[in-house]
Structures are given as C-alpha cells and as structure tokens.
Design a protein around this motif. Structure first.
Motif, PDB file in Angstrom:
ATOM      1  N   UNK A   1     -12.692  16.367  -5.067  1.00 26.60           N
ATOM      2  CA  UNK A   1     -12.114  15.788  -6.278  1.00 26.60           C
ATOM      3  C   UNK A   1     -10.699  15.262  -6.128  1.00 26.60           C
ATOM      4  N   UNK A   2     -10.184  15.198  -4.907  1.00 25.61           N
ATOM      5  CA  UNK A   2      -8.800  14.766  -4.703  1.00 25.61           C
ATOM      6  C   UNK A   2      -8.665  13.251  -4.811  1.00 25.61           C
ATOM      7  N   UNK A   3      -7.806  12.763  -5.728  1.00 24.76           N
ATOM      8  CA  UNK A   3      -7.619  11.312  -5.854  1.00 24.76           C
ATOM      9  C   UNK A   3      -6.755  10.708  -4.739  1.00 24.76           C
ATOM     10  N   UNK A   4      -6.033  11.543  -3.989  1.00 24.03           N
ATOM     11  CA  UNK A   4      -5.120  11.005  -2.975  1.00 24.03           C
ATOM     12  C   UNK A   4      -5.780  10.785  -1.617  1.00 24.03           C
ATOM     13  N   UNK A   5      -7.039  11.230  -1.451  1.00 25.28           N
ATOM     14  CA  UNK A   5      -7.733  11.025  -0.173  1.00 25.28           C
ATOM     15  C   UNK A   5      -8.548   9.737  -0.213  1.00 25.28           C
ATOM     16  N   UNK A   6      -8.451   8.914   0.840  1.00 22.26           N
ATOM     17  CA  UNK A   6      -9.313   7.725   0.911  1.00 22.26           C
ATOM     18  C   UNK A   6     -10.775   8.160   1.061  1.00 22.26           C
ATOM     19  N   UNK A   7     -11.688   7.371   0.520  1.00 20.83           N
ATOM     20  CA  UNK A   7     -13.111   7.747   0.493  1.00 20.83           C
ATOM     21  C   UNK A   7     -13.714   8.018   1.878  1.00 20.83           C
ATOM     22  N   UNK A   8     -13.442   7.174   2.910  1.00 19.83           N
ATOM     23  CA  UNK A   8     -14.034   7.463   4.229  1.00 19.83           C
ATOM     24  C   UNK A   8     -13.556   8.804   4.801  1.00 19.83           C
TER      25      UNK A   8
ATOM     26  N   UNK B   1     -12.532  11.412   3.008  1.00 19.87           N
ATOM     27  CA  UNK B   1     -13.173  12.451   2.193  1.00 19.87           C
ATOM     28  C   UNK B   1     -14.584  12.738   2.716  1.00 19.87           C
ATOM     29  N   UNK B   2     -15.345  11.672   3.025  1.00 15.59           N
ATOM     30  CA  UNK B   2     -16.714  11.842   3.524  1.00 15.59           C
ATOM     31  C   UNK B   2     -16.732  12.582   4.859  1.00 15.59           C
ATOM     32  N   UNK B   3     -15.781  12.235   5.750  1.00 18.77           N
ATOM     33  CA  UNK B   3     -15.713  12.908   7.062  1.00 18.77           C
ATOM     34  C   UNK B   3     -15.361  14.381   6.901  1.00 18.77           C
ATOM     35  N   UNK B   4     -14.427  14.688   5.973  1.00 15.43           N
ATOM     36  CA  UNK B   4     -14.032  16.079   5.747  1.00 15.43           C
ATOM     37  C   UNK B   4     -15.188  16.890   5.166  1.00 15.43           C
ATOM     38  N   UNK B   5     -15.913  16.306   4.217  1.00 19.57           N
ATOM     39  CA  UNK B   5     -17.022  17.024   3.588  1.00 19.57           C
ATOM     40  C   UNK B   5     -18.204  17.186   4.544  1.00 19.57           C
ATOM     41  N   UNK B   6     -18.343  16.272   5.501  1.00 13.38           N
ATOM     42  CA  UNK B   6     -19.456  16.335   6.455  1.00 13.38           C
ATOM     43  C   UNK B   6     -19.229  17.401   7.522  1.00 13.38           C
ATOM     44  N   UNK B   7     -17.966  17.813   7.700  1.00 19.09           N
ATOM     45  CA  UNK B   7     -17.678  18.832   8.722  1.00 19.09           C
ATOM     46  C   UNK B   7     -18.321  20.157   8.357  1.00 19.09           C
ATOM     47  N   UNK B   8     -18.861  20.813   9.365  1.00 16.57           N
ATOM     48  CA  UNK B   8     -19.439  22.142   9.134  1.00 16.57           C
ATOM     49  C   UNK B   8     -18.325  23.161   9.360  1.00 16.57           C
ATOM     50  N   UNK B   9     -17.707  23.575   8.282  1.00 19.61           N
ATOM     51  CA  UNK B   9     -16.585  24.507   8.375  1.00 19.61           C
ATOM     52  C   UNK B   9     -16.790  25.612   7.361  1.00 19.61           C
TER      53      UNK B   9
END
Length: 143
Positions: free
Chosen positions: A49-56, A58-66
């Motif tokens: 939900x962060x407005x300061x992160x660029x969309x690509x 954000x997608x890479x961060x959410x795709x990480x298995x952490x």
C-alpha cells in the motif's frame, strides 16, 4: 516518529510516516535490563500500500519469498541486536533500506541456449559409464 525521509537511493526515499515502529521488550540474555526496558524495535512497512514505491519495484518486492513479508504485503522487521532502543531503531531502518535496495536493480532475463555438441557427448558418455557400473552389480549365475 519524525517527518523526515528514509533514503533508499538517489532517486527513491520513503517518508517516515509510512513506517510504523513499535517498541517491545527484547528476548534472550540481558538480565534486568531486558526484563524492564522496551529496547527491541518492530518496524512495519506496508509494501503493497505504499504510494512512494514505483509499481515495478513493488511487484519485485512482493514476489520475493521472504519470511518477514506477511500475506497482506507488510514487511515486518524485528531488531533487538543492541542494548539501546535508538541503536535498534537505526538497525531496523538500515535493514529496511537493504531489503528494498536488493530489489532496485531489474534482474536480467535469461536467454535460453542449446547445449553444445561436446556437452551432449560428455553427458552420453557419463550415462554409458553409469549404466556399465549398474550392469556390473547385477547377479550372475556362477555355476
């Protein structure tokens, strides 16, 4: 919480208002200090939900298995390495920055290549050798 920015890179910074810090008592050794003082820091950052992160990014961060990432896309960092609350806050923020920096660069797409003639021959030779070893193990009639 301040109103400053957390620098990620020259082009990216996150406002401190987007992170939530909670101070809790640390676990482990430390005696009376650990039992009385809330020095451990739990930092939460809503990646989804962060407005300061660029969309690509954000997608890479959410795709990480952490394991630190919740199902709702919230990054939770627990910092309790140090004795003081201030140092643990710094540590949590540094770890947040490091987490985001690892996903800043776009991974290079893999170009599929065909195996070389030599590698095919080597593979087949290894298969033949292995088959020979296994064939040698079979029971024989010694009579």
């Amino acid at each position: 919480m301040g109103t400053g920015l957390i620098e990620i890179s020259a082009q990216l910074a996150i406002p401190e208002t987007e992170i939530v810090e909670r101070f809790v008592r640390a676990s482990g050794a430390g005696g009376q200090n650990v039992n009385k003082v809330s020095t451990a820091v739990e930092l939460r950052f809503d990646v989804a939900g962060s407005p300061s992160l660029p969309e690509p990014l954000r997608q890479r961060l959410l795709a990480r298995r952490d394991r630190r990432m919740t199902g709702e896309g919230v990054l939770v960092i627990d910092a309790q390495r140090f004795r003081t609350q201030d140092r643990n806050r710094q540590d949590a923020r540094e770890r947040l920055v490091a987490f985001i920096q690892t996903s800043l660069s776009v991974p290079k797409a893999r170009v599929a290549t065909k195996p070389t003639y030599g590698s095919k021959l080597r593979r087949l030779d290894q298969k033949k050798e292995r088959a020979q070893v296994k064939r040698g193990r079979s029971t024989r009639n010694w009579e």
